[in-house]
Write a protein that holds these residues in place. Sequence first.
Motif, short mmCIF file in Angstrom:
data_model
loop_
_atom_site.label_atom_id
_atom_site.label_comp_id
_atom_site.label_asym_id
_atom_site.label_seq_id
_atom_site.Cartn_x
_atom_site.Cartn_y
_atom_site.Cartn_z
N LEU A 36 33.55 -41.78 -44.94
CA LEU A 36 34.79 -41.82 -44.15
C LEU A 36 34.86 -40.62 -43.20
CD1 LEU A 36 37.38 -43.00 -46.82
CD2 LEU A 36 36.64 -44.28 -44.79
N ASP A 37 34.36 -39.45 -43.69
CA ASP A 37 34.36 -38.26 -42.82
C ASP A 37 33.43 -38.46 -41.62
OD1 ASP A 37 34.41 -35.88 -45.63
OD2 ASP A 37 36.00 -37.03 -44.64
N HIS A 38 32.43 -39.34 -41.79
CA HIS A 38 31.42 -39.49 -40.73
C HIS A 38 31.64 -40.70 -39.85
CE1 HIS A 38 28.75 -36.10 -41.55
NE2 HIS A 38 29.18 -36.22 -42.80
N LEU A 39 32.76 -41.38 -40.03
CA LEU A 39 33.08 -42.49 -39.11
C LEU A 39 33.26 -41.94 -37.70
CD1 LEU A 39 35.57 -44.56 -41.29
CD2 LEU A 39 33.39 -45.38 -40.37
N VAL A 40 33.70 -40.67 -37.63
CA VAL A 40 33.99 -40.09 -36.30
C VAL A 40 32.70 -39.70 -35.57
CG1 VAL A 40 36.28 -39.25 -36.90
CG2 VAL A 40 34.29 -37.80 -37.33
N ASP A 41 31.54 -39.85 -36.26
CA ASP A 41 30.28 -39.43 -35.59
C ASP A 41 29.98 -40.31 -34.38
OD1 ASP A 41 30.15 -37.66 -37.63
OD2 ASP A 41 28.42 -38.56 -38.65
N GLY A 42 30.67 -41.42 -34.29
CA GLY A 42 30.42 -42.25 -33.10
C GLY A 42 30.19 -43.70 -33.48
N PRO A 43 30.32 -44.59 -32.50
CA PRO A 43 30.23 -46.03 -32.75
C PRO A 43 28.82 -46.45 -33.12
CG PRO A 43 30.38 -45.60 -30.39
CD PRO A 43 30.54 -44.27 -31.09
N GLY A 44 28.72 -47.71 -33.58
CA GLY A 44 27.42 -48.26 -33.96
C GLY A 44 27.33 -48.42 -35.47
N MET A 45 26.21 -48.99 -35.92
CA MET A 45 26.03 -49.25 -37.36
C MET A 45 24.93 -48.35 -37.90
SD MET A 45 25.36 -52.84 -39.25
CE MET A 45 24.99 -52.98 -41.01
N ARG A 46 25.23 -47.72 -39.02
CA ARG A 46 24.23 -46.90 -39.70
C ARG A 46 24.14 -47.37 -41.16
NH1 ARG A 46 26.90 -44.15 -35.99
NH2 ARG A 46 28.63 -43.37 -37.19
N VAL A 47 22.93 -47.40 -41.68
CA VAL A 47 22.66 -47.92 -43.02
C VAL A 47 22.06 -46.82 -43.87
CG1 VAL A 47 21.29 -49.59 -44.33
CG2 VAL A 47 22.26 -50.25 -42.12
N PHE A 48 22.57 -46.64 -45.09
CA PHE A 48 22.05 -45.60 -45.97
C PHE A 48 21.86 -46.11 -47.40
CE2 PHE A 48 22.12 -42.13 -43.07
CZ PHE A 48 23.26 -42.26 -42.29
N ASN A 49 20.73 -45.75 -48.00
CA ASN A 49 20.51 -45.99 -49.44
C ASN A 49 21.32 -44.98 -50.24
OD1 ASN A 49 18.64 -48.00 -49.04
ND2 ASN A 49 16.85 -46.64 -49.24
N LEU A 50 21.90 -45.44 -51.33
CA LEU A 50 22.54 -44.52 -52.28
C LEU A 50 21.83 -44.66 -53.62
CD1 LEU A 50 26.42 -44.88 -51.71
CD2 LEU A 50 24.80 -43.29 -50.61
N GLY A 51 21.10 -43.62 -53.99
CA GLY A 51 20.38 -43.63 -55.26
C GLY A 51 19.98 -42.22 -55.62
N VAL A 52 19.38 -42.04 -56.81
CA VAL A 52 18.95 -40.68 -57.20
C VAL A 52 17.47 -40.44 -56.90
CG1 VAL A 52 20.72 -40.54 -59.00
CG2 VAL A 52 18.42 -41.29 -59.59
#
Length: 355
Positions: A255-271
């Motif tokens: 949510l803090d990084h929504l302001v980084d700018g428009p477009g779609m970014r995809v991230f894995n969440l794992g250890v």
Amino acid sequence: TRSGPGPPSTVLVTGGAGFIGSHACVELLDHGYELIVVDDYSHSTPEVLTRVERIAGRFVGAVYELDVRDRRSLSAVFDRHAVDAVVHFAAHKAVGASMRRPAEYYDTNVGGTTSLLGTMHEHGVHRLVFSSSCALYGEAGPGPLDESTPARPTNPYAASKWLCEQILADICRRCPECTVLSLRYFNPAGAHPSGLLGEDPRGEPDNLMPYVAQVAAGRRKLLRVFGGDWPTRDGTAVRDYLHVMDTVEAHRTALDHLVDGPGMRVFNLGVGRGSSVLDVVAAYRHAAGREVPYEIVARRPGDVAELVADASAVERAWGWRPTRDLADMCRDSWRFQQLNPQGYAGSARRPNGRR
Ligand code: WQD
């Protein structure tokens, strides 16, 4: 009601009474967000939001019992509240069940997402954090898998998440003001350290850890291990288990990084580390001090041998990394199991003190 350009302050959470959604509500309330929660309670109960309030020490916010596919009801919520951003958890997530009921999975997971997107755009809301899944990588193992790994879903659940991501990517290409952060969870597990919130599936658990918890508690006789002949260290399937609190901290960071700018970014969440089914059994036995009897049976249709994350991209981009390990997940899960022998059933109080 258009959202301002700054960081979001009012966030609509779909599936906010669910396993990950409820833990996310606690995390966002603890960080000063105003929430609007929608949930159809098909896989949860209002009691969960009462627990959220007890932990957060404040009202969860406006709560609406609705199915996100119900455009009219969802639109009425956006009419009443100035939504800055949406976190979309509401979906069905059981691999096995999706093999048995594919149409329902596509309707709920894809139909729910397109209904939400249409309603958001009608109301000028263009910022979304989307709950995706490593399941879309399919047989790509043994990994570790990064976000460039091609999607090869092996079951309708995984395919529904992949379809949603493709829809979101196309919309972002055509909408200059849209921002979508898609988080591909590996295997969230564990519970809030208070023991007030946890994973409490309806009926027989699909996921491994809640099933192990119920066996350790004596609620179920034994664990069926789906396959002992996988090409892995001990022959049982390997997954990348991620504490649910780490998972929801990543959502707050998103949510803090929504302001980084428009477009779609995809991230894995794992250890970035794999644990086999028998590793989980051993860790749980140690955390609970209880036996966890099991028998090795046939593989579950739709399963894959190994899914382990390369989650370095989200650490590079946002500085987020998980801080809890499998022992923490088992300890927190066991505490929830002990404090809630029958899950949330029983004290069915509604949130905000309403009965
Ligand atoms: C884990 C391993 C099973 C139950 C997950 C979840 C969900 C979603 C998609 C994000 C597998 C084995 C399980 C049992 C077993 N993720 N198992 N006996 O299959 O990795 O799918 O990814 O939204 O979190 O659906 O998770 O917990 O079902 O299974 O042996 O009674 O445990 O075969 O290898 P999975 P899971």
